[in-house]
Scaffold this motif. Structure first.
Motif, PDB file in Angstrom:
ATOM      1  N   HIS A 137      -7.129 -11.295   5.976  1.00  0.00           N
ATOM      2  CA  HIS A 137      -6.069 -10.222   5.761  1.00  0.00           C
ATOM      3  C   HIS A 137      -6.302  -9.224   6.783  1.00  0.00           C
ATOM      4  N   GLY A 159       0.872  -1.000  -0.148  1.00  0.00           N
ATOM      5  CA  GLY A 159       0.033   0.036   0.051  1.00  0.00           C
ATOM      6  C   GLY A 159       0.998   1.284   0.110  1.00  0.00           C
ATOM      7  N   PHE A 164       3.942  -4.355   4.884  1.00  0.00           N
ATOM      8  CA  PHE A 164       3.195  -4.193   6.105  1.00  0.00           C
ATOM      9  C   PHE A 164       3.541  -3.429   7.411  1.00  0.00           C
ATOM     10  N   ALA A 188      -2.591  -2.024   8.621  1.00  0.00           N
ATOM     11  CA  ALA A 188      -2.579  -3.528   8.530  1.00  0.00           C
ATOM     12  C   ALA A 188      -1.496  -4.129   9.101  1.00  0.00           C
ATOM     13  N   ASN A 223       4.662 -10.425  -0.408  1.00  0.00           N
ATOM     14  CA  ASN A 223       3.510 -10.021  -0.877  1.00  0.00           C
ATOM     15  C   ASN A 223       3.371 -10.790  -2.186  1.00  0.00           C
TER      16      ASN A 223
HETATM   17  N1  URA Z   1      -1.229  -5.181   2.359  1.00  0.00           N
HETATM   18  C1  URA Z   1      -0.769  -6.104   1.989  1.00  0.00           C
HETATM   19  O1  URA Z   1      -1.401  -7.085   1.414  1.00  0.00           O
HETATM   20  N2  URA Z   1       0.478  -6.053   1.642  1.00  0.00           N
HETATM   21  C2  URA Z   1       1.162  -5.075   2.301  1.00  0.00           C
HETATM   22  O2  URA Z   1       2.306  -5.158   2.344  1.00  0.00           O
HETATM   23  C3  URA Z   1       0.522  -3.958   3.118  1.00  0.00           C
HETATM   24  C4  URA Z   1      -0.849  -4.005   3.143  1.00  0.00           C
END
Ligand code: URA
Length: 285
Positions: free
Chosen positions: A247, A128, A138, A142, A164
């Motif tokens: 997620h 993101g 991440f 999240a 990812n």
């Molecule tokens: N959502 C994802 O799927 N991956 C990320 O790295 C951050 C948010």
């Protein structure tokens, strides 16, 4: 005007490329001495040169010769140190322009982070805005929740590996498209093959569907183990077990599902032999 390859030759090439992909070979490298181009039929040589870059035409020529000796496997193949293997994969990825995401506002490639020898790997969907800015998966809201989930399991973020399905931010945080996932996933497969985690947790439906090539709702995907081994994997490695959970971004929107996600993580902890950390009150007892 570009001419096309003869249909029979096209079919043979497609067949050979498919065969290589099944063997976990995605990239073809030029080896000067291994390409006796002059032995190709003259029409084939000119058609190839017109249509493809020199690097690609050399690769396809080698395939047409049916000579696997002319194809180098992934550069990290046979490298037993996972940290070195990951570096080689990162180098091979380079400043990737293989799919359209490189032109759609990504700031940087988000390769993956964590322990190269992790027993547990988490795979999300795609970076993101925060991840794109920081170059690490991440790290936004999240990510904070994922960190809490990892902590609740009795682990630290540095213990696991996080990556990812796609390594570049899709514009406006849209879902990555099929061609983008297909272009990027060979690199993820190679990361998994280098790390050899005992367990993988797919975070959300996009990760699950891409890793498992199954199109099913989350309710059906969760709550069970899948055997998972990338084609590029070391033949002596039995592969990972893969579980699917919600997620973290979904859990932020619907916190009532956190209990279900915790059940998934408990299944993973049981398999990995991890005891959850004791709550302060329990410790005092
Ligand atoms: N959502 C994802 O799927 N991956 C990320 O790295 C951050 C948010």
């Amino acid at each position: 005007m570009p001419r096309t390859l003869e249909p029979e030759l096209q079919r043979a090439l497609a067949e050979r490329v498919r065969y290589c992909h099944e063997m976990g070979i995605y990239d073809f490298y030029r080896r000067e001495s291994a390409f006796p181009d002059e032995t190709l039929p003259p029409t084939f040589q000119s058609e190839l040169r017109e249509e493809m870059s020199p690097k690609k035409s050399a690769a396809v020529a080698s395939i047409a010769h049916s000579s696997l000796a002319a194809i180098a496997v992934n550069p990290e193949q046979g490298v037993s140190d996972p940290s070195a293997a990951l570096k080689m994969i990162r180098e091979d990825l380079g400043d990737c322009t293989r799919c359209k995401l490189h032109q759609q506002g990504r700031k940087q490639i988000v390769f993956g982070v964590g322990n190269p020898r992790a027993e547990l790997m988490f795979v999300g969907e795609g970076p993101g805005a925060d991840e794109d800015a920081q170059g690490e998966p991440f790290v936004g809201r999240a990510g904070q929740l994922l960190n809490n989930m990892i902590k609740a399991m009795g682990l630290r973020r540095e213990d696991v590996y996080i990556a990812n399905i796609v390594k570049c931010r899709p514009p406006g945080n849209r879902q990555p498209e099929r061609d983008e996932c297909e272009t990027c996933s060979p690199f993820l497969m190679r990361q998994i093959a280098a790390i050899k985690p005992k367990a993988i947790v797919a975070l959300g439906a996009t990760a699950a569907k891409n890793l498992l090539a199954i199109n099913a709702p989350m309710t059906e995907l969760r709550g069970r183990w899948y055997d998972f081994k990338p084609a590029a994997g070391d033949p002596s490695w039995p592969g990972s077990r893969l579980a699917v959970t919600y997620h973290p971004a979904f859990l932020l929107r619907d916190p009532r599902q956190k209990g279900e996600a915790w059940k998934d993580l408990q299944m993973v902890m049981k398999y990995l032999g991890i005891e959850p950390p004791k709550k302060p009150a329990e410790e005092a007892r």
